[in-house]
Scaffold this motif. Structure first.
Motif, PDB file in Angstrom:
ATOM      1  N   CYS A 107       6.082  76.601  72.075  1.00  0.00           N
ATOM      2  CA  CYS A 107       5.146  77.174  73.114  1.00  0.00           C
ATOM      3  C   CYS A 107       5.071  78.796  72.503  1.00  0.00           C
ATOM      4  O   CYS A 107       6.304  79.314  72.938  1.00  0.00           O
ATOM      5  CB  CYS A 107       5.486  76.996  74.463  1.00  0.00           C
ATOM      6  SG  CYS A 107       4.828  77.819  75.679  1.00  0.00           S
ATOM      7  N   TYR A 108       4.056  79.298  72.176  1.00  0.00           N
ATOM      8  CA  TYR A 108       4.204  80.770  71.765  1.00  0.00           C
ATOM      9  C   TYR A 108       4.059  81.427  73.053  1.00  0.00           C
ATOM     10  O   TYR A 108       4.272  82.778  72.704  1.00  0.00           O
ATOM     11  CB  TYR A 108       2.486  80.718  71.013  1.00  0.00           C
ATOM     12  CG  TYR A 108       2.742  80.078  69.819  1.00  0.00           C
ATOM     13  CD1 TYR A 108       3.907  80.172  68.796  1.00  0.00           C
ATOM     14  CD2 TYR A 108       1.543  79.214  69.799  1.00  0.00           C
ATOM     15  CE1 TYR A 108       3.465  79.428  67.736  1.00  0.00           C
ATOM     16  CE2 TYR A 108       1.617  78.225  68.667  1.00  0.00           C
ATOM     17  CZ  TYR A 108       2.623  78.405  67.605  1.00  0.00           C
ATOM     18  OH  TYR A 108       2.605  77.454  66.445  1.00  0.00           O
ATOM     19  N   HIS A 109       4.114  80.944  74.159  1.00  0.00           N
ATOM     20  CA  HIS A 109       4.295  81.907  75.301  1.00  0.00           C
ATOM     21  C   HIS A 109       5.655  81.959  75.921  1.00  0.00           C
ATOM     22  O   HIS A 109       5.985  82.515  77.059  1.00  0.00           O
ATOM     23  CB  HIS A 109       3.323  81.424  76.350  1.00  0.00           C
ATOM     24  CG  HIS A 109       3.000  82.552  77.659  1.00  0.00           C
ATOM     25  ND1 HIS A 109       2.618  83.831  77.373  1.00  0.00           N
ATOM     26  CD2 HIS A 109       3.044  82.323  78.804  1.00  0.00           C
ATOM     27  CE1 HIS A 109       2.390  84.559  78.375  1.00  0.00           C
ATOM     28  NE2 HIS A 109       2.799  83.585  79.326  1.00  0.00           N
ATOM     29  N   ALA A 113       8.541  83.578  69.733  1.00  0.00           N
ATOM     30  CA  ALA A 113       7.979  84.352  68.916  1.00  0.00           C
ATOM     31  C   ALA A 113       8.948  85.779  68.761  1.00  0.00           C
ATOM     32  O   ALA A 113       9.288  86.027  67.572  1.00  0.00           O
ATOM     33  CB  ALA A 113       6.545  84.810  69.164  1.00  0.00           C
ATOM     34  N   GLU A 114       9.115  86.295  69.963  1.00  0.00           N
ATOM     35  CA  GLU A 114       9.750  87.485  69.772  1.00  0.00           C
ATOM     36  C   GLU A 114      11.275  87.235  69.343  1.00  0.00           C
ATOM     37  O   GLU A 114      11.695  88.155  68.854  1.00  0.00           O
ATOM     38  CB  GLU A 114       9.942  88.133  71.285  1.00  0.00           C
ATOM     39  CG  GLU A 114       8.443  88.588  71.837  1.00  0.00           C
ATOM     40  CD  GLU A 114       7.610  87.279  72.454  1.00  0.00           C
ATOM     41  OE1 GLU A 114       6.416  87.545  72.942  1.00  0.00           O
ATOM     42  OE2 GLU A 114       8.026  86.283  72.357  1.00  0.00           O
ATOM     43  N   ALA A 115      11.918  86.212  69.691  1.00  0.00           N
ATOM     44  CA  ALA A 115      13.417  86.100  69.496  1.00  0.00           C
ATOM     45  C   ALA A 115      13.559  85.135  68.327  1.00  0.00           C
ATOM     46  O   ALA A 115      14.656  85.260  67.772  1.00  0.00           O
ATOM     47  CB  ALA A 115      14.073  85.286  70.811  1.00  0.00           C
ATOM     48  N   TRP A 118       8.962  85.862  64.833  1.00  0.00           N
ATOM     49  CA  TRP A 118       8.739  87.011  64.080  1.00  0.00           C
ATOM     50  C   TRP A 118      10.190  87.693  63.387  1.00  0.00           C
ATOM     51  O   TRP A 118       9.778  88.301  62.456  1.00  0.00           O
ATOM     52  CB  TRP A 118       8.452  87.976  65.286  1.00  0.00           C
ATOM     53  CG  TRP A 118       6.881  87.415  65.710  1.00  0.00           C
ATOM     54  CD1 TRP A 118       6.078  86.730  64.919  1.00  0.00           C
ATOM     55  CD2 TRP A 118       6.350  87.892  66.807  1.00  0.00           C
ATOM     56  NE1 TRP A 118       4.813  86.634  65.718  1.00  0.00           N
ATOM     57  CE2 TRP A 118       5.003  87.329  66.919  1.00  0.00           C
ATOM     58  CE3 TRP A 118       6.626  88.777  68.167  1.00  0.00           C
ATOM     59  CZ2 TRP A 118       3.916  87.510  67.866  1.00  0.00           C
ATOM     60  CZ3 TRP A 118       5.755  88.557  68.953  1.00  0.00           C
ATOM     61  CH2 TRP A 118       4.593  88.216  68.971  1.00  0.00           C
ATOM     62  N   PRO A 119      11.150  87.811  64.006  1.00  0.00           N
ATOM     63  CA  PRO A 119      12.456  88.146  63.316  1.00  0.00           C
ATOM     64  C   PRO A 119      12.552  87.494  61.886  1.00  0.00           C
ATOM     65  O   PRO A 119      13.079  87.914  61.116  1.00  0.00           O
ATOM     66  CB  PRO A 119      13.567  87.812  64.251  1.00  0.00           C
ATOM     67  CG  PRO A 119      12.969  87.887  65.679  1.00  0.00           C
ATOM     68  CD  PRO A 119      11.667  87.414  65.456  1.00  0.00           C
ATOM     69  N   MET A 120      12.313  86.064  61.906  1.00  0.00           N
ATOM     70  CA  MET A 120      12.662  85.351  60.916  1.00  0.00           C
ATOM     71  C   MET A 120      11.459  85.730  59.715  1.00  0.00           C
ATOM     72  O   MET A 120      11.854  85.816  58.358  1.00  0.00           O
ATOM     73  CB  MET A 120      12.570  83.774  61.028  1.00  0.00           C
ATOM     74  CG  MET A 120      13.420  83.148  59.840  1.00  0.00           C
ATOM     75  SD  MET A 120      13.340  81.180  60.146  1.00  0.00           S
ATOM     76  CE  MET A 120      13.953  81.389  61.889  1.00  0.00           C
ATOM     77  N   ARG A 192       1.895  91.953  62.682  1.00  0.00           N
ATOM     78  CA  ARG A 192       3.318  92.529  62.308  1.00  0.00           C
ATOM     79  C   ARG A 192       3.465  92.414  60.810  1.00  0.00           C
ATOM     80  O   ARG A 192       4.092  93.351  60.312  1.00  0.00           O
ATOM     81  CB  ARG A 192       4.398  91.537  63.069  1.00  0.00           C
ATOM     82  CG  ARG A 192       4.222  91.826  64.510  1.00  0.00           C
ATOM     83  CD  ARG A 192       5.147  90.875  65.310  1.00  0.00           C
ATOM     84  NE  ARG A 192       6.530  91.190  65.196  1.00  0.00           N
ATOM     85  CZ  ARG A 192       7.175  91.769  66.031  1.00  0.00           C
ATOM     86  NH1 ARG A 192       6.467  92.284  67.159  1.00  0.00           N
ATOM     87  NH2 ARG A 192       8.706  92.080  65.873  1.00  0.00           N
ATOM     88  N   ILE A 193       2.836  91.510  60.238  1.00  0.00           N
ATOM     89  CA  ILE A 193       3.044  91.281  58.738  1.00  0.00           C
ATOM     90  C   ILE A 193       2.438  92.414  58.064  1.00  0.00           C
ATOM     91  O   ILE A 193       2.765  93.202  57.145  1.00  0.00           O
ATOM     92  CB  ILE A 193       2.463  89.886  58.261  1.00  0.00           C
ATOM     93  CG1 ILE A 193       3.496  88.916  58.675  1.00  0.00           C
ATOM     94  CG2 ILE A 193       2.637  89.950  56.754  1.00  0.00           C
ATOM     95  CD1 ILE A 193       3.044  87.528  58.502  1.00  0.00           C
ATOM     96  N   LYS A 194       1.176  92.715  58.567  1.00  0.00           N
ATOM     97  CA  LYS A 194       0.481  93.899  57.617  1.00  0.00           C
ATOM     98  C   LYS A 194       0.988  95.332  58.089  1.00  0.00           C
ATOM     99  O   LYS A 194       0.887  96.174  57.482  1.00  0.00           O
ATOM    100  CB  LYS A 194      -0.985  93.715  58.457  1.00  0.00           C
ATOM    101  CG  LYS A 194      -1.736  92.765  58.100  1.00  0.00           C
ATOM    102  CD  LYS A 194      -1.949  92.624  56.394  1.00  0.00           C
ATOM    103  CE  LYS A 194      -2.820  91.222  56.113  1.00  0.00           C
ATOM    104  NZ  LYS A 194      -3.275  91.336  54.566  1.00  0.00           N
TER     105      LYS A 194
END
Length: 207
Positions: A107-109, A113-115, A118-120, A192-194
């Motif tokens: 679940c992206y909510h 994503a934050e924990a 995205w860090p990975m 974030r990638i860009k």
């Protein structure tokens, strides 16, 4: 059959033999799994779950061959399914109305994503400098989620409880909220990638 938990992952990933085999086909791009849907990585991660018997960093082998011989390098990453998260952090998995879990559906909510995701992704970028990402496992896992955060968001936005069936008021709105969460997540992921590498390509399977 191969078992990530018991087998020596990366044992056969010899850099010279890998380079020799790749040279036979001269591909436009090399792509290797960074994390598949079971949740294990192919490299020693500080964020996620490294195979207990990882012998060799497969990402380093393949990205190294790509850099040395001039191939583009892409990282495959399953961004929607994760068996280890389902076992270890069930609150990050998508929940059904009865409280049970969907099979390997993040679940992206939920905060995953934050924990975690995205860090990975940033860890992979910092270490292996991929030219692109192929994200898999996300579009078809999107379904109505009844985790506390999703239910609270709907209550805040629509001033009603999350409907549990198509017959209840707000069903179409609840489905659209799930789609909106997914679109927002993809937009933020690409952003974030860009921001780290404007030239890094981003592809999301079936999105």
């Amino acid at each position: 059959p191969i078992s990530v938990e018991t087998d020596e992952v990366g044992k056969e990933a010899d850099p010279e033999e890998t380079a020799r085999l790749i040279a036979l086909s001269m591909p436009d791009v090399i792509q290797i799994h960074a994390k598949g849907n079971p949740g294990w990585t192919s490299y020693p991660t500080k964020i996620g779950h490294t195979p207990p018997k990882l012998v060799r960093d497969e990402m380093e082998v393949w990205s190294g061959v790509a850099r040395k011989h001039g191939y583009a390098f892409s990282a495959y990453y399953n961004i929607g399914r994760d068996g280890e998260i389902m076992k270890r952090r069930p609150e990050w998995n998508r929940q059904k109305a009865d409280g049970s879990l969907y099979e390997r559906a993040l679940c992206y909510h939920s905060g995953v994503a934050e924990a975690y995701l995205w860090p990975m992704v940033e860890e992979i970028m910092d270490r292996y400098r991929p030219n692109g990402f192929w994200f898999d496992g996300s579009c078809f896992t999107v379904a109505v989620c009844y985790c506390p955060r999703c239910k609270e968001r709907f209550r805040r936005e629509k001033n009603m409880d999350a409907p549990r069936s198509p017959e209840e008021p707000g069903w179409a709105d609840y489905k659209e909220m799930q789609r909106a969460i997914y679109r927002q997540f993809l937009h933020q992921t690409a952003g974030r990638i860009k921001s780290k590498d404007p030239d890094c390509l981003v592809c999301v399977n079936w999105a």
